[in-house]
Design an enzyme around this catalytic site. Structure first.
Site, PDB file in Angstrom:
ATOM      1  N   ASP A  87       0.859  -1.182   0.000  1.00  0.00           N
ATOM      2  CA  ASP A  87       0.000   0.000   0.000  1.00  0.00           C
ATOM      3  C   ASP A  87       0.893   1.229   0.000  1.00  0.00           C
ATOM      4  O   ASP A  87       1.488   1.581   1.019  1.00  0.00           O
ATOM      5  CB  ASP A  87      -0.903  -0.014   1.232  1.00  0.00           C
ATOM      6  N   HIS A 115       1.447   3.177 -10.260  1.00  0.00           N
ATOM      7  CA  HIS A 115       0.334   3.151  -9.316  1.00  0.00           C
ATOM      8  C   HIS A 115      -0.298   4.535  -9.172  1.00  0.00           C
ATOM      9  O   HIS A 115       0.329   5.557  -9.428  1.00  0.00           O
ATOM     10  CB  HIS A 115       0.813   2.650  -7.951  1.00  0.00           C
ATOM     11  N   LEU A 116      -1.543   4.547  -8.766  1.00  0.00           N
ATOM     12  CA  LEU A 116      -2.226   5.825  -8.547  1.00  0.00           C
ATOM     13  C   LEU A 116      -3.284   5.681  -7.472  1.00  0.00           C
ATOM     14  O   LEU A 116      -3.785   4.598  -7.205  1.00  0.00           O
ATOM     15  CB  LEU A 116      -2.853   6.361  -9.836  1.00  0.00           C
ATOM     16  N   TYR A 178      -5.813  16.088  -7.268  1.00  0.00           N
ATOM     17  CA  TYR A 178      -5.162  15.076  -8.099  1.00  0.00           C
ATOM     18  C   TYR A 178      -4.223  15.737  -9.102  1.00  0.00           C
ATOM     19  O   TYR A 178      -3.083  15.299  -9.300  1.00  0.00           O
ATOM     20  CB  TYR A 178      -6.222  14.253  -8.816  1.00  0.00           C
ATOM     21  N   SER A 179      -4.690  16.810  -9.727  1.00  0.00           N
ATOM     22  CA  SER A 179      -3.872  17.521 -10.701  1.00  0.00           C
ATOM     23  C   SER A 179      -2.631  18.112 -10.042  1.00  0.00           C
ATOM     24  O   SER A 179      -1.546  18.113 -10.632  1.00  0.00           O
ATOM     25  CB  SER A 179      -4.699  18.619 -11.374  1.00  0.00           C
ATOM     26  N   LEU A 212      -7.381   9.108 -19.822  1.00  0.00           N
ATOM     27  CA  LEU A 212      -8.140   8.364 -18.829  1.00  0.00           C
ATOM     28  C   LEU A 212      -7.717   6.905 -18.840  1.00  0.00           C
ATOM     29  O   LEU A 212      -7.652   6.273 -19.891  1.00  0.00           O
ATOM     30  CB  LEU A 212      -9.639   8.487 -19.118  1.00  0.00           C
TER      31      LEU A 212
END
Length: 287
Positions: A87, A115-116, A178-179, A212
Site C-alpha cells: 500500500d 500506481h495511482l 489530483y492535478s 483516462l
C-alpha cells in the site's frame, strides 16, 4: 489556419513516434520493478514485459489480483516473476518494495512507476486529510521509490519510466488535488533529469502523459464529468514500454495530447476550448 497548423504538427508527431528505433530484444532479461499492476495499463505493462522476456517484480495493493497477474505473466513466458503486496499510501512501504526487488533480482534496469490513488471528480474542495493521502499516493511514494532505486539504476545505466496524466500538464476543472500531485510529478522528474545530466549520471527518465486509464476505478471517478474515452490498455502500455526502452524523454498517448500540451503555451484560448469540449459542463460540481 489553425486547422492546417494542427494537421501539419500532427503529421510531424506521427512520423516521429513511428520511427523510434524500438528493439524488443533489448528488454529480454531486463530487471523490471513495476508498480500498480492489478488492473488496466499496469496489468498490460506486466504482460508486455513478460512476453518480451523481462525479469519482473510486481506490486499492487490487492494481493489476490496481484497473484492472478503473476500467474498470467508466468504463462506468457516471463523467466522470473516475484510479487509483493504493498500500500503506497503508507510512507514506510516504498523503500521496502525497492529492497525486495533488489534482493530478488540483484539490481534494477527499469523502475516503472504506474500506481495511482484516484479521487472522485467534481469535488470543489477536499479535506486536508484526503489531499495528503492523494499526495502520498501520487507523488511522495514516487519520490521515495526513485530515491531508493536510483543507486542501482545508476550502476546499470537504467531507466525511470513515470506513468503520469494529462492533468499533470494541462489544468482542467474538478480535479485540483489530483492535478496538483501530477504537476508535482512532472516538475520533480523534469528537475531530476537536469540534475542527473549535470552530474553525468546515465539514467534516463521517461515521462508518460496518458489519458483516462482503462480501468473501472478511473472510469467511475469521472463518471458524469468528462466525455473522454479511456485509452485502450494494451496500446497505451506498449507506447509506455517503447518510450522507456528507447530512453525517450516523453511519451504522449494518444499522440494528440502532445499538441494539447503545446497549445497550453502557444494558443491558450484554443487550449481552453479543447479542454472544455472534454467536460460535461452541465453536471454541477459537488459541494
Amino acid at each position: 489556419m489553425k486547422v492546417l497548423l494542427l494537421t501539419g504538427l500532427g503529421a510531424l508527431f506521427f512520423a516521429y513516434y513511428w520511427d523510434d528505433n524500438f528493439d524488443p530484444a533489448s528488454l529480454h532479461g531486463a530487471r523490471v520493478l513495476l508498480t500498480g499492476v492489478s488492473a488496466g495499463i499496469g496489468e498490460e505493462l506486466a504482460y508486455h514485459y513478460a512476453r518480451l522476456g523481462s525479469h519482473l517484480v510486481l506490486t499492487a495493493h490487492t494481493e489476490a489480483l496481484l497473484q492472478q497477474v503473476v500467474g498470467n505473466c508466468r504463462k506468457l513466458g516471463a523467466p522470473k516473476v516475484f510479487y509483493i503486496a504493498a500500500d503506497m499510501a503508507s510512507p514506510e512501504v516504498p523503500e521496502r518494495v525497492v529492497q525486495f526487488a533488489l534482493d530478488k533480482l540483484g539490481g534494477l534496469d527499469y523502475l516503472v512507476l504506474n500506481h495511482l490513488g484516484a479521487a472522485p471528480a467534481g469535488t470543489r474542495v477536499r479535506s486536508s486529510q484526503s489531499t495528503r493521502w492523494l499526495m502520498q499516493m501520487n507523488f511522495l511514494s514516487y519520490v521515495q521509490l526513485t530515491s531508493s532505486a536510483l543507486p542501482s539504476l545508476t550502476d546499470s545505466k537504467g531507466s525511470l519510466v513515470v506513468v503520469s496524466s494529462l492533468l499533470g500538464r494541462v489544468p482542467t476543472s474538478f480535479s485540483s488535488p489530483y492535478s496538483a500531485a501530477k504537476f508535482a510529478l512532472d516538475s520533480f522528474f523534469s528537475s531530476l533529469r537536469r540534475e542527473l545530466d549535470v552530474q553525468e549520471v546515465n539514467v534516463a527518465i521517461t515521462m508518460c502523459v496518458l489519458g483516462l486509464r482503462d480501468r473501472a476505478s478511473a472510469a467511475e471517478g469521472v463518471r458524469g464529468i468528462t466525455r473522454v474515452r479511456a485509452a485502450p490498455g494494451p496500446k497505451a502500455a506498449l507506447a509506455v514500454i517503447r518510450g522507456g526502452a528507447t530512453r525517450a524523454s516523453g511519451v504522449f498517448y494518444p499522440w494528440r495530447f502532445h499538441l494539447l500540451c503545446l497549445l497550453r503555451s502557444w494558443m491558450p484560448h484554443s487550449r481552453a476550448w479543447f479542454v472544455r469540449q472534454e467536460l460535461n459542463i452541465t453536471t454541477p460540481a459537488a459541494a
